[in-house]
Design an enzyme around this catalytic site. Structure first.
Site, PDB file in Angstrom:
ATOM      1  N   SER A 216       0.835  -1.197   0.000  1.00 57.78           N
ATOM      2  CA  SER A 216       0.000   0.000   0.000  1.00 57.78           C
ATOM      3  C   SER A 216       0.877   1.257   0.000  1.00 57.78           C
ATOM      4  O   SER A 216       1.644   1.469  -0.924  1.00 57.78           O
ATOM      5  CB  SER A 216      -0.943  -0.041   1.205  1.00 57.78           C
ATOM      6  OG  SER A 216      -1.943   0.950   1.116  1.00 57.78           O
ATOM      7  N   ASP A 328     -10.063  -3.252  -6.070  1.00 57.12           N
ATOM      8  CA  ASP A 328      -9.549  -2.582  -4.875  1.00 57.12           C
ATOM      9  C   ASP A 328     -10.182  -1.195  -4.748  1.00 57.12           C
ATOM     10  O   ASP A 328      -9.955  -0.319  -5.582  1.00 57.12           O
ATOM     11  CB  ASP A 328      -8.029  -2.465  -4.980  1.00 57.12           C
ATOM     12  CG  ASP A 328      -7.379  -1.899  -3.727  1.00 57.12           C
ATOM     13  OD1 ASP A 328      -8.098  -1.372  -2.864  1.00 57.12           O
ATOM     14  OD2 ASP A 328      -6.142  -1.982  -3.625  1.00 57.12           O
ATOM     15  N   HIS A 357      -8.153  -4.894  -1.156  1.00 59.44           N
ATOM     16  CA  HIS A 357      -6.958  -4.156  -0.776  1.00 59.44           C
ATOM     17  C   HIS A 357      -6.170  -4.982   0.241  1.00 59.44           C
ATOM     18  O   HIS A 357      -6.617  -5.210   1.365  1.00 59.44           O
ATOM     19  CB  HIS A 357      -7.345  -2.798  -0.169  1.00 59.44           C
ATOM     20  CG  HIS A 357      -6.172  -1.906   0.095  1.00 59.44           C
ATOM     21  ND1 HIS A 357      -5.462  -1.297  -0.918  1.00 59.44           N
ATOM     22  CD2 HIS A 357      -5.581  -1.521   1.260  1.00 59.44           C
ATOM     23  CE1 HIS A 357      -4.487  -0.574  -0.393  1.00 59.44           C
ATOM     24  NE2 HIS A 357      -4.538  -0.699   0.922  1.00 59.44           N
TER      25      HIS A 357
END
Length: 394
Positions: A216, A328, A357
């Site tokens: 991320s 996502d 995610h």
């Protein structure tokens, strides 16, 4: 008066009729259940379980991934009971096991007086790389509010340990329990702390090959770092998971009603908790009361951080594989930089239809491993042991 025998006869006929009706109803119910199951199985096979899209900027990198990372060509089978993006995102921390990891912590000082926490797993019992001076090292970067104790980090540490490698986790300032010494935190656009950490790791073990993995925001920071450094880095390769390539699109996606309710408010509160924990230091430079009134990620960014989109992918000169899920909500499909990747032979994108995610759950009951874990393990091993084939991707 009705005789007792007649009463029993009437009761017997009634019971026989009810049993017949019950059996008929059960047969209908079973048929409906089987029909629904068959229809769902057909839908799952045709619409849910699919091979990921592999997009590479050059033929050489594409063939390298195909030959040494077979997972990139395999069908991804998310759990039949949990393939929706929000469900994958929310359930992964609870469904997947947390491997036991014992870290060796190191605090290093930054030039501005701040401190950075590094968590090491030296893996001194490595059977494949017994010499610590040359033992391959994997640098791991967690997500926005993540630390070395996140389940996805622990899984990558376990995978690295099984391969015989050393791991070091870069915890962003003030998130892993250490004291914040200066009113400076972190964001994806600022790579000064990461550059210092990479230089420190290289100087500590100069003979060891080093690769990195970011999740991320950690992946965004790595991509930003590579774009800034070009070939002037010791990293042999990088793998990035669930990066938000366009932060403005990410913010817009999170402001949709359902996603705002499920994710936006929670992330904002997590960030505010981190700010509140270090209030005595941060209030020297920020209006903390104003920050604490933010209701969304956008408002928090406007009041506390300044995160810019990543436009440096064209300058990346190190092999970098990026895994994203098309569903996502943090990084919408239309914001994935496919065309930019096609123009750089050092880049490759792996896009699954599902996964959410940092989800990528797979199998019937995904306790021990995920699709993301398999991508990490195969790519790390390929870069460390076959990296010579990637010396020149131009």
């Amino acid at each position: 008066m009705i005789s007792l025998d007649l009463g029993w006869d009437v009761l017997g006929v009634y019971v026989e009729n009810q049993v017949a009706v019950g059996l008929q109803g059960s047969s209908v119910g079973l048929a409906l259940a089987l029909g629904f199951g068959a229809a769902y199985a057909c839908y799952y096979i045709t619409s849910i379980a699919k091979k990921p899209k592999l997009i590479a900027g050059g033929k050489k990198f594409y063939e390298f991934l195909r030959d040494h990372c077979p997972v990139v060509t395999e069908t991804y089978y998310p759990p039949f009971w949990c393939w929706e993006s929000r469900a994958q995102t929310l359930l992964r921390p609870f469904v997947t096991a947390k491997p036991w990891v014992s870290y060796r912590n190191e605090l290093i000082r930054a030039p501005d007086g701040g401190q950075i926490s590094l968590d090491w797993v030296d893996n001194d019992s490595s059977p494949t790389h017994p010499d610590p001076s040359s033992r391959p090292t994997v640098l791991l970067l967690p997500g926005l509010t993540g630390t070395s104790r996140e389940s996805y980090i622990l899984h990558m540490v376990q995978q690295s340990r099984e391969l015989g490698y050393r791991c070091v986790v870069f915890n962003n300032r003030g998130v892993s329990g250490e004291k914040l010494l200066t009113p400076r935190t972190y964001c994806a656009a600022n790579t000064e702390d990461l550059e210092m950490v990479i230089d420190h790791v290289q100087k500590t073990i100069p003979a060891a090959p080093i690769m990195a993995a970011g999740v991320s925001m950690g992946g965004m920071m790595l991509a930003n770092y590579l774009g800034r450094k070009g070939r002037r880095t010791c990293l042999k390769g990088v793998v990035v998971f669930s990066a938000g390539w366009d932060v403005f699109e990410c913010t817009a996606s999170l402001e949709k009603p359902l996603d705002r309710l499920i994710f936006n408010s929670y992330l904002t509160s997590c960030l505010q908790a981190s700010v509140h924990r270090h209030r005595p230091v941060l209030e020297k430079n920020y209006d903390i009361d104003h920050v604490m009134k933010a209701k969304t990620i956008r408002e928090f960014d406007e009041r506390f951080t300044s995160i810019i989109p990543i436009h440096k992918l064209k300058s990346v000169q190190v092999p970098m594989l990026c895994l994203n899920a098309a569903d996502d909500v943090f990084s919408p499909n239309h914001a994935i930089p496919i065309e930019v990747v096609k123009q750089n032979p050092n880049l490759a994108l792996l896009i699954t239809c599902h996964g959410g995610h940092i989800g990528f759950l797979e199998g019937l009951w995904p306790r021990q491993s995920t699709y993301m874990d398999r991508v990490f393990r195969q790519f790390a091993k390929a870069v460390i042991e076959q990296g010579g084939r990637l010396s020149d991707l131009q």
